[in-house]
Design a protein around this motif. Structure first.
Motif, PDB file in Angstrom:
ATOM      1  N   GLY A  48      76.105  23.343  20.346  1.00 33.27           N
ATOM      2  CA  GLY A  48      75.371  24.593  20.311  1.00 33.27           C
ATOM      3  C   GLY A  48      73.889  24.443  20.000  1.00 33.27           C
ATOM      4  N   GLN A  49      73.365  23.229  20.110  1.00 31.72           N
ATOM      5  CA  GLN A  49      71.955  22.987  19.839  1.00 31.72           C
ATOM      6  C   GLN A  49      71.238  22.659  21.141  1.00 31.72           C
ATOM      7  OE1 GLN A  49      71.470  20.144  16.726  1.00 31.72           O
ATOM      8  NE2 GLN A  49      72.686  21.327  15.271  1.00 31.72           N
ATOM      9  N   TYR A  50      70.025  23.215  21.290  1.00 35.00           N
ATOM     10  CA  TYR A  50      69.286  23.085  22.537  1.00 35.00           C
ATOM     11  C   TYR A  50      67.834  22.730  22.263  1.00 35.00           C
ATOM     12  CZ  TYR A  50      73.274  25.701  24.315  1.00 35.00           C
ATOM     13  OH  TYR A  50      74.548  26.104  24.631  1.00 35.00           O
ATOM     14  N   GLY A  65      59.106  32.715  19.070  1.00 32.92           N
ATOM     15  CA  GLY A  65      59.413  34.037  19.611  1.00 32.92           C
ATOM     16  C   GLY A  65      60.389  33.979  20.765  1.00 32.92           C
ATOM     17  N   VAL A  66      60.300  32.947  21.590  1.00 30.42           N
ATOM     18  CA  VAL A  66      61.258  32.765  22.692  1.00 30.42           C
ATOM     19  C   VAL A  66      62.655  32.559  22.130  1.00 30.42           C
ATOM     20  CG1 VAL A  66      61.945  31.174  24.532  1.00 30.42           C
ATOM     21  CG2 VAL A  66      59.564  31.896  24.350  1.00 30.42           C
ATOM     22  N   VAL A  67      62.763  31.726  21.092  1.00 30.07           N
ATOM     23  CA  VAL A  67      64.072  31.462  20.472  1.00 30.07           C
ATOM     24  C   VAL A  67      64.631  32.742  19.854  1.00 30.07           C
ATOM     25  CG1 VAL A  67      65.259  30.165  18.656  1.00 30.07           C
ATOM     26  CG2 VAL A  67      63.529  29.041  20.059  1.00 30.07           C
ATOM     27  N   ALA A  68      63.798  33.493  19.161  1.00 30.65           N
ATOM     28  CA  ALA A  68      64.248  34.730  18.518  1.00 30.65           C
ATOM     29  C   ALA A  68      64.664  35.764  19.558  1.00 30.65           C
ATOM     30  CB  ALA A  68      63.142  35.283  17.630  1.00 30.65           C
ATOM     31  N   ALA A  69      63.926  35.864  20.654  1.00 32.09           N
ATOM     32  CA  ALA A  69      64.261  36.838  21.699  1.00 32.09           C
ATOM     33  C   ALA A  69      65.590  36.512  22.371  1.00 32.09           C
ATOM     34  CB  ALA A  69      63.154  36.880  22.746  1.00 32.09           C
ATOM     35  N   ALA A  70      65.983  35.241  22.349  1.00 35.01           N
ATOM     36  CA  ALA A  70      67.257  34.840  22.945  1.00 35.01           C
ATOM     37  C   ALA A  70      68.384  34.831  21.921  1.00 35.01           C
ATOM     38  CB  ALA A  70      67.112  33.459  23.584  1.00 35.01           C
ATOM     39  N   GLY A  72      68.603  33.121  19.056  1.00 34.96           N
ATOM     40  CA  GLY A  72      68.902  31.782  18.568  1.00 34.96           C
ATOM     41  C   GLY A  72      68.246  31.556  17.222  1.00 34.96           C
ATOM     42  N   GLY A  73      68.590  30.455  16.599  1.00 32.64           N
ATOM     43  CA  GLY A  73      68.005  30.093  15.318  1.00 32.64           C
ATOM     44  C   GLY A  73      67.202  28.815  15.446  1.00 32.64           C
ATOM     45  N   LEU A  74      66.106  28.713  14.730  1.00 30.95           N
ATOM     46  CA  LEU A  74      65.241  27.542  14.774  1.00 30.95           C
ATOM     47  C   LEU A  74      65.806  26.458  13.867  1.00 30.95           C
ATOM     48  CD1 LEU A  74      62.517  26.363  15.772  1.00 30.95           C
ATOM     49  CD2 LEU A  74      61.530  27.254  13.654  1.00 30.95           C
ATOM     50  N   ILE A  85      63.822  22.701  18.598  1.00 28.42           N
ATOM     51  CA  ILE A  85      65.278  22.585  18.729  1.00 28.42           C
ATOM     52  C   ILE A  85      65.859  23.844  18.102  1.00 28.42           C
ATOM     53  CG2 ILE A  85      67.346  21.298  18.103  1.00 28.42           C
ATOM     54  CD1 ILE A  85      65.664  18.777  18.121  1.00 28.42           C
ATOM     55  N   ALA A  86      66.690  24.512  18.877  1.00 32.10           N
ATOM     56  CA  ALA A  86      67.281  25.779  18.434  1.00 32.10           C
ATOM     57  C   ALA A  86      68.791  25.685  18.504  1.00 32.10           C
ATOM     58  CB  ALA A  86      66.786  26.920  19.317  1.00 32.10           C
TER      59      ALA A  86
END
Length: 124
Positions: A48-50, A65-70, A72-74, A85-86
């Motif tokens: 689950g890490q990208y 912001g891209v991670v938060a909008a999707a 996801g967690g940093l 890595i999110a």
């Protein structure tokens, strides 16, 4: 001593471009990079890490912001401001991150965070 004149040689064979000498190297480099890209992108995302790569001009805030909008967690910040890595448990996270502005999203090559350190034997 008598001087004899020698006519200059003008019928040298034409030399091909020096850039053509590098064509095999460039071809092998391209094939290798394509192979590495396919292998990285084809890897399963079971942890689950990208790795998220945003536009090259994006600052760290925009990338987060891209991670938060999707949704996801940093987990970790990369060496560049546009690489992070999110983590996310959503199966559609890669598509959501791309829709939010990520240029590339692919499974992380290693587990990040505290769990990753324990799994690799470097944690305490």
């Amino acid at each position: 001593m008598t001087a004899t004149s020698v006519a200059p040689v003008t019928n040298f064979p034409k030399r091909r471009s020096a850039l053509l000498d590098f064509a095999p190297c460039v071809g092998l480099l391209a094939v290798g990079l394509i192979g590495l890209t396919v292998a990285s992108l084809a890897r399963s995302s079971e942890n689950g890490q990208y790795v998220i790569i945003a536009a090259p001009w994006a600052d760290l805030g925009q990338t987060i912001g891209v991670v938060a909008a999707a949704d996801g967690g940093l987990l970790e910040i990369g060496g560049l401001s546009n690489v992070v890595i999110a983590a996310s448990t959503r199966p559609d996270f890669p598509a959501s991150a791309r829709a939010a502005g990520a240029w590339l999203v692919f499974p992380s090559p290693r587990v990040a965070g505290c769990i990753g350190a324990l799994a690799e034997g470097t944690g305490q």
